[in-house]
Structures are given as structure tokens and as C-alpha cells.
Design a protein around this motif. Structure first.
Motif, PDB file in Angstrom:
ATOM      1  N   ALA A  35     -82.857   6.433 -30.013  1.00  0.00           N
ATOM      2  CA  ALA A  35     -82.661   7.870 -29.825  1.00  0.00           C
ATOM      3  C   ALA A  35     -83.067   8.304 -28.424  1.00  0.00           C
ATOM      4  O   ALA A  35     -82.382   9.124 -27.786  1.00  0.00           O
ATOM      5  CB  ALA A  35     -83.463   8.648 -30.871  1.00  0.00           C
ATOM      6  N   VAL A  36     -84.172   7.760 -27.913  1.00  0.00           N
ATOM      7  CA  VAL A  36     -84.606   8.082 -26.546  1.00  0.00           C
ATOM      8  C   VAL A  36     -83.576   7.583 -25.540  1.00  0.00           C
ATOM      9  O   VAL A  36     -83.247   8.273 -24.560  1.00  0.00           O
ATOM     10  CB  VAL A  36     -85.985   7.464 -26.254  1.00  0.00           C
ATOM     11  N   ALA A  37     -83.047   6.391 -25.780  1.00  0.00           N
ATOM     12  CA  ALA A  37     -82.016   5.836 -24.894  1.00  0.00           C
ATOM     13  C   ALA A  37     -80.772   6.724 -24.883  1.00  0.00           C
ATOM     14  O   ALA A  37     -80.139   6.918 -23.838  1.00  0.00           O
ATOM     15  CB  ALA A  37     -81.651   4.422 -25.332  1.00  0.00           C
ATOM     16  N   LEU A  38     -80.417   7.257 -26.042  1.00  0.00           N
ATOM     17  CA  LEU A  38     -79.259   8.151 -26.129  1.00  0.00           C
ATOM     18  C   LEU A  38     -79.470   9.402 -25.284  1.00  0.00           C
ATOM     19  O   LEU A  38     -78.548   9.863 -24.594  1.00  0.00           O
ATOM     20  CB  LEU A  38     -79.007   8.532 -27.593  1.00  0.00           C
ATOM     21  N   MET A  39     -80.688   9.951 -25.307  1.00  0.00           N
ATOM     22  CA  MET A  39     -80.985  11.135 -24.486  1.00  0.00           C
ATOM     23  C   MET A  39     -80.898  10.805 -22.994  1.00  0.00           C
ATOM     24  O   MET A  39     -80.367  11.594 -22.210  1.00  0.00           O
ATOM     25  CB  MET A  39     -82.380  11.659 -24.820  1.00  0.00           C
ATOM     26  N   VAL A 154     -85.901   0.646 -24.155  1.00  0.00           N
ATOM     27  CA  VAL A 154     -85.058   1.834 -23.955  1.00  0.00           C
ATOM     28  C   VAL A 154     -84.058   1.606 -22.831  1.00  0.00           C
ATOM     29  O   VAL A 154     -82.870   1.920 -22.952  1.00  0.00           O
ATOM     30  CB  VAL A 154     -85.936   3.066 -23.657  1.00  0.00           C
ATOM     31  N   LEU A 155     -84.517   1.034 -21.729  1.00  0.00           N
ATOM     32  CA  LEU A 155     -83.636   0.795 -20.584  1.00  0.00           C
ATOM     33  C   LEU A 155     -82.551  -0.227 -20.925  1.00  0.00           C
ATOM     34  O   LEU A 155     -81.422  -0.119 -20.430  1.00  0.00           O
ATOM     35  CB  LEU A 155     -84.461   0.323 -19.383  1.00  0.00           C
ATOM     36  N   ILE A 156     -82.882  -1.209 -21.762  1.00  0.00           N
ATOM     37  CA  ILE A 156     -81.863  -2.176 -22.187  1.00  0.00           C
ATOM     38  C   ILE A 156     -80.781  -1.475 -22.994  1.00  0.00           C
ATOM     39  O   ILE A 156     -79.579  -1.700 -22.792  1.00  0.00           O
ATOM     40  CB  ILE A 156     -82.518  -3.311 -23.010  1.00  0.00           C
ATOM     41  N   TYR A 157     -81.203  -0.606 -23.900  1.00  0.00           N
ATOM     42  CA  TYR A 157     -80.232   0.165 -24.685  1.00  0.00           C
ATOM     43  C   TYR A 157     -79.352   1.017 -23.776  1.00  0.00           C
ATOM     44  O   TYR A 157     -78.129   1.099 -23.962  1.00  0.00           O
ATOM     45  CB  TYR A 157     -80.956   1.066 -25.685  1.00  0.00           C
ATOM     46  N   VAL A 158     -79.963   1.678 -22.811  1.00  0.00           N
ATOM     47  CA  VAL A 158     -79.206   2.537 -21.892  1.00  0.00           C
ATOM     48  C   VAL A 158     -78.178   1.720 -21.115  1.00  0.00           C
ATOM     49  O   VAL A 158     -77.028   2.150 -20.934  1.00  0.00           O
ATOM     50  CB  VAL A 158     -80.159   3.268 -20.916  1.00  0.00           C
ATOM     51  N   ALA A 159     -78.585   0.536 -20.657  1.00  0.00           N
ATOM     52  CA  ALA A 159     -77.672  -0.317 -19.892  1.00  0.00           C
ATOM     53  C   ALA A 159     -76.445  -0.684 -20.721  1.00  0.00           C
ATOM     54  O   ALA A 159     -75.305  -0.644 -20.226  1.00  0.00           O
ATOM     55  CB  ALA A 159     -78.410  -1.574 -19.430  1.00  0.00           C
ATOM     56  N   PHE A 160     -76.651  -1.034 -21.980  1.00  0.00           N
ATOM     57  CA  PHE A 160     -75.520  -1.388 -22.840  1.00  0.00           C
ATOM     58  C   PHE A 160     -74.650  -0.167 -23.149  1.00  0.00           C
ATOM     59  O   PHE A 160     -73.427  -0.283 -23.241  1.00  0.00           O
ATOM     60  CB  PHE A 160     -76.027  -2.031 -24.139  1.00  0.00           C
ATOM     61  N   MET A 161     -75.247   0.990 -23.311  1.00  0.00           N
ATOM     62  CA  MET A 161     -74.467   2.211 -23.544  1.00  0.00           C
ATOM     63  C   MET A 161     -73.571   2.524 -22.347  1.00  0.00           C
ATOM     64  O   MET A 161     -72.395   2.888 -22.497  1.00  0.00           O
ATOM     65  CB  MET A 161     -75.406   3.400 -23.799  1.00  0.00           C
ATOM     66  N   LEU A 162     -74.123   2.375 -21.143  1.00  0.00           N
ATOM     67  CA  LEU A 162     -73.339   2.630 -19.934  1.00  0.00           C
ATOM     68  C   LEU A 162     -72.205   1.617 -19.800  1.00  0.00           C
ATOM     69  O   LEU A 162     -71.100   1.960 -19.362  1.00  0.00           O
ATOM     70  CB  LEU A 162     -74.247   2.573 -18.701  1.00  0.00           C
ATOM     71  N   ALA A 163     -72.482   0.364 -20.185  1.00  0.00           N
ATOM     72  CA  ALA A 163     -71.447  -0.671 -20.099  1.00  0.00           C
ATOM     73  C   ALA A 163     -70.338  -0.436 -21.117  1.00  0.00           C
ATOM     74  O   ALA A 163     -69.168  -0.750 -20.863  1.00  0.00           O
ATOM     75  CB  ALA A 163     -72.076  -2.049 -20.293  1.00  0.00           C
ATOM     76  N   GLU A 164     -70.694   0.134 -22.273  1.00  0.00           N
ATOM     77  CA  GLU A 164     -69.725   0.312 -23.357  1.00  0.00           C
ATOM     78  C   GLU A 164     -68.931   1.615 -23.250  1.00  0.00           C
ATOM     79  O   GLU A 164     -67.870   1.733 -23.878  1.00  0.00           O
ATOM     80  CB  GLU A 164     -70.457   0.289 -24.701  1.00  0.00           C
ATOM     81  N   GLN A 165     -69.415   2.601 -22.504  1.00  0.00           N
ATOM     82  CA  GLN A 165     -68.778   3.912 -22.544  1.00  0.00           C
ATOM     83  C   GLN A 165     -67.362   3.910 -21.975  1.00  0.00           C
ATOM     84  O   GLN A 165     -66.560   4.793 -22.286  1.00  0.00           O
ATOM     85  CB  GLN A 165     -69.633   4.952 -21.816  1.00  0.00           C
ATOM     86  N   GLY A 166     -67.008   2.916 -21.187  1.00  0.00           N
ATOM     87  CA  GLY A 166     -65.655   2.835 -20.655  1.00  0.00           C
ATOM     88  C   GLY A 166     -64.610   2.571 -21.728  1.00  0.00           C
ATOM     89  O   GLY A 166     -63.431   2.902 -21.560  1.00  0.00           O
TER      90      GLY A 166
END
Length: 363
Positions: A35-39, A154-166
Motif C-alpha cells: 500500500a505504501v508503494a502504491l502511494m 517498498v522501493l522494490i515494489y515501486v520499481a516493479f509497478m513503474l516497469a509494469e505500468q507501460g
């Protein structure tokens, strides 16, 4: 025998609610960092669009604006970690000195009590012996440390979210091939994105203003670790109501035990408290306007609920989670009444978006 479908529906809702809360509690270690990564992901994308407006030759978010956003967030996180590491130990090392000052202050208070009632009251020095200053300050520093905890995950989650958003747009099209359903889903996602980003931006701005002005007050008084306390005030202001109270009381208490006199205590208490009141009750509502139409009572209930389930992280996430729930409930006829109850004035007016705007969230 005819089955009571209404009773079955209510039973299923109750069982589903119990199941959801069970998962939220048991899965805390996994869900809170997510959830923190999503924010943080929301903030990075919002900053990317902001850089798009600042940089003249950039027309829409791209790799450059995204890179600048990631660097900005990285600098802030590095500053936060350095701030905590450098100051928590210093605060704890100063606790013996603060304890002595607190004892001296209690002696002064005893001297102010009239003789005729002095014998009827317990001595303040005796009361002080039962008060442990160390756990209070250590507890506060632990709160700040908890805010920075699990940062690697959290940063690992954020990195994967940024990679997947495309690939997000393609996934939405595959999941919802029907254009009407896809448009409804995109509408929900767009409204969630806009409202949460609005909340985060305005809250960041008002918390920064509160922290900066509070820093000058603390520096003027001469309170130890003014930068650390100002940064703590900035963070705690993301917690509705309770955060502002804690952010005011702890620096004031430190001033009381640091200076062994009441005047700095009242200056910090009144000064920082006045800043909290003006920014929180005048500036912030003016900036928010009607963008977040959430009932204050619901906000407090949400704060209590999510705080009891997810602790400090739940308090920080309580408002964004409530906003998400309100928007989702408002888009379905069967749950619309829940959204009305969660709203501030009963109105559920959302801006209508074009098809291009709805699909823009996929970027």
C-alpha cells in the motif's frame, strides 16, 4: 421450502467482511509495504506530470520526467533516512540530561505551591519519580523509525509497478473487452488517481509549510534538534487530527525538560499549535475545496480503524483508502448509498472525462 434470499445475501456480506478483515490483519506484513508503494507510485506519476508542465519542450510525460520524479523521491527518502539515523541516537543520548532538568523543574513547582495546601498534596518530585522520560522520547523516535521502515521492500515494489505500468492499458482492454465496462473501470481509476494525487499534493504542501514555520519557531526558542522535530512535524501532519496533536506536544515537552523552565514550553506549545490550527483549519480547507468530499467523522473512524489494523502506516493511509472506497462505491448503484454516507455533504459529483482522458491513466 422457500429460501430467504435477503437473509442469505446479508450472511454472505457479513462473512465476506469478516474474511476481508482477517486477510488485512494476517497479511499486514505483505499488504502494508504494498500500500505504501502504491502511494509512492502515485506521487511519482503526479510529479512526472508536474515536470511536464515545468519543462517547456516536453508535451507529455516521458522517460525524462519520470527519471526526474524518481530522482526527486530518491533524494527525499535518502534525506529522511539520514535525518532519522543522525538524530535518533542524539535524542536518546540526551535523555539523562532531560531527566535531571525535569527533576529540577518539579522542585520549582513544589516551591510555587502555597504552604497551607502543600502538605495535603503529593510532592511533584515524588510524582516525577513515577514518570519515565526515556520511554516517552524513545517511543516517539520509534514512531519516526517505523515510518522509514521496510523501505527496501517498498522501493522494490515501486520499481516493479513503474516497469509494469507501460502494459496497463493493454491489460485493461484484455480484461474488459466490452467498451462500456472498460469505460466504467477507467472512470473509477481516473477519479481515484485524481483525488488521491490532489490530496497528496495539497497535504505535502501544507505539511511542508507547517514544518518550515515550526522550524523557525523551534530555532528561535533554541530547542534541541530543531530540524529533526520540524521533519517529524512534516511527517505527522499526514495523520489526520492525531498527528497534529502529537506534532505539537512532543516538541513542547522537549522544550519543558530541556530548559528547566515554563516559558519556552508555552512559546513552543502556543506557536506550533497556532501554526497547526491556521494551516490545518484555514489554508488546507481552502486549497482542498470540494475536491475531497469526505465526512470528517468518517475520516476519524477510518483513522481509528486502519490504525488498529495496520498501525502507524494505517494512519497515514486512512484518508487515501477512504477516498478510494468512496469513489468505488459511488460508481455502482447497489453501493451508492454507502458512498453517500461516507461523503461530507451527501453529494457525489464527479467530473466527466472524455475517452482520451479516461485512457490517459494507462500511461
Amino acid at each position: 421450502m422457500k429460501l430467504d434470499t435477503r437473509a442469505i445475501s446479508i450472511s454472505l456480506v457479513i462473512l465476506a467482511t469478516i474474511g476481508v478483515f482477517y486477510v488485512l490483519v494476517v497479511g499486514k506484513a505483505f499488504l502494508v509495504p504494498l500500500a505504501v508503494a502504491l502511494m509512492i507510485w502515485y506521487v511519482i506519476n503526479a510529479m512526472s506530470r508536474t515536470y511536464t508542465k515545468i519543462i517547456p519542450w516536453v508535451k507529455e510525460p516521458n522517460w525524462l520526467t519520470m527519471l526526474l520524479s524518481i530522482i526527486s523521491i530518491g533524494i527525499f527518502i535518502a534525506f529522511a533516512i539520514d535525518m532519522v539515523q543522525n538524530n535518533v541516537a542524539n535524542v536518546q543520548n540526551s535523555i539523562p540530561r532531560y531527566r535531571d532538568n525535569f527533576a529540577n523543574l518539579s522542585t520549582k513547582v513544589n516551591a510555587l505551591i502555597p504552604a497551607q495546601i502543600f502538605d495535603r498534596l503529593p510532592k511533584v518530585s515524588d510524582l516525577v519519580q513515577g514518570i519515565e522520560i526515556a520511554p516517552l522520547l524513545t517511543g516517539f523516535t520509534d514512531i519516526v523509525v517505523a515510518m522509514i521502515g521496510n523501505i527496501t521492500l517498498v522501493l522494490i515494489y515501486v520499481a516493479f509497478m513503474l516497469a509494469e505500468q507501460g502494459t496497463f492499458r493493454k491489460k485493461i482492454k484484455e480484461i474488459f473487452p466490452d467498451q462500456a465496462k472498460r469505460g466504467s473501470v477507467m472512470s473509477i481509476l481516473v477519479h481515484v488517481q485524481e483525488d488521491i494525487q490532489t490530496y497528496l499534493w495539497i497535504k505535502s504542501l501544507t505539511s511542508t509549510i507547517t514544518g518550515l514555520i515550526s522550524y523557525f519557531v523551534l530555532k528561535m526558542v533554541g530547542v534541541d534538534f530543531a530540524v529533526f522535530w520540524a521533519f517529524s512535524i512534516f511527517l505527522l501532519n499526514f495523520i489526520p487530527t492525531i498527528g497534529s496533536i502529537i506534532a505539537t506536544l512532543f516538541p513542547a515537552m522537549l522544550a519543558l525538560i530541556q530548559f528547566d523552565t515554563f516559558f519556552p514550553f508555552f512559546v513552543v506549545l502556543i506557536g506550533v499549535g497556532a501554526i497547526q490550527v491556521v494551516v490545518g483549519n484555514v489554508l488546507e480547507p481552502k486549497l482542498m475545496g470540494n475536491s475531497l468530499n469526505v465526512s470528517p467523522f468518517v475520516v476519524m473512524m477510518s483513522l481509528t480503524l486502519w490504525g488498529s489494523i495496520w498501525g502507524i502506516a494505517g494512519m497515514f493511509l486512512s484518508v487515501p483508502i477512504t477516498v478510494m472506497m468512496l469513489i468505488v462505491f459511488a460508481h455502482f448503484e447497489r453501493t451508492r448509498y454507502i458512498a453517500v454516507l461516507l461523503s461530507g455533504d451527501g453529494s457525489l459529483k464527479f467530473a466527466k472525462h472524455t475517452k482520451a482522458q479516461l485512457e490517459k491513466i494507462a500511461h
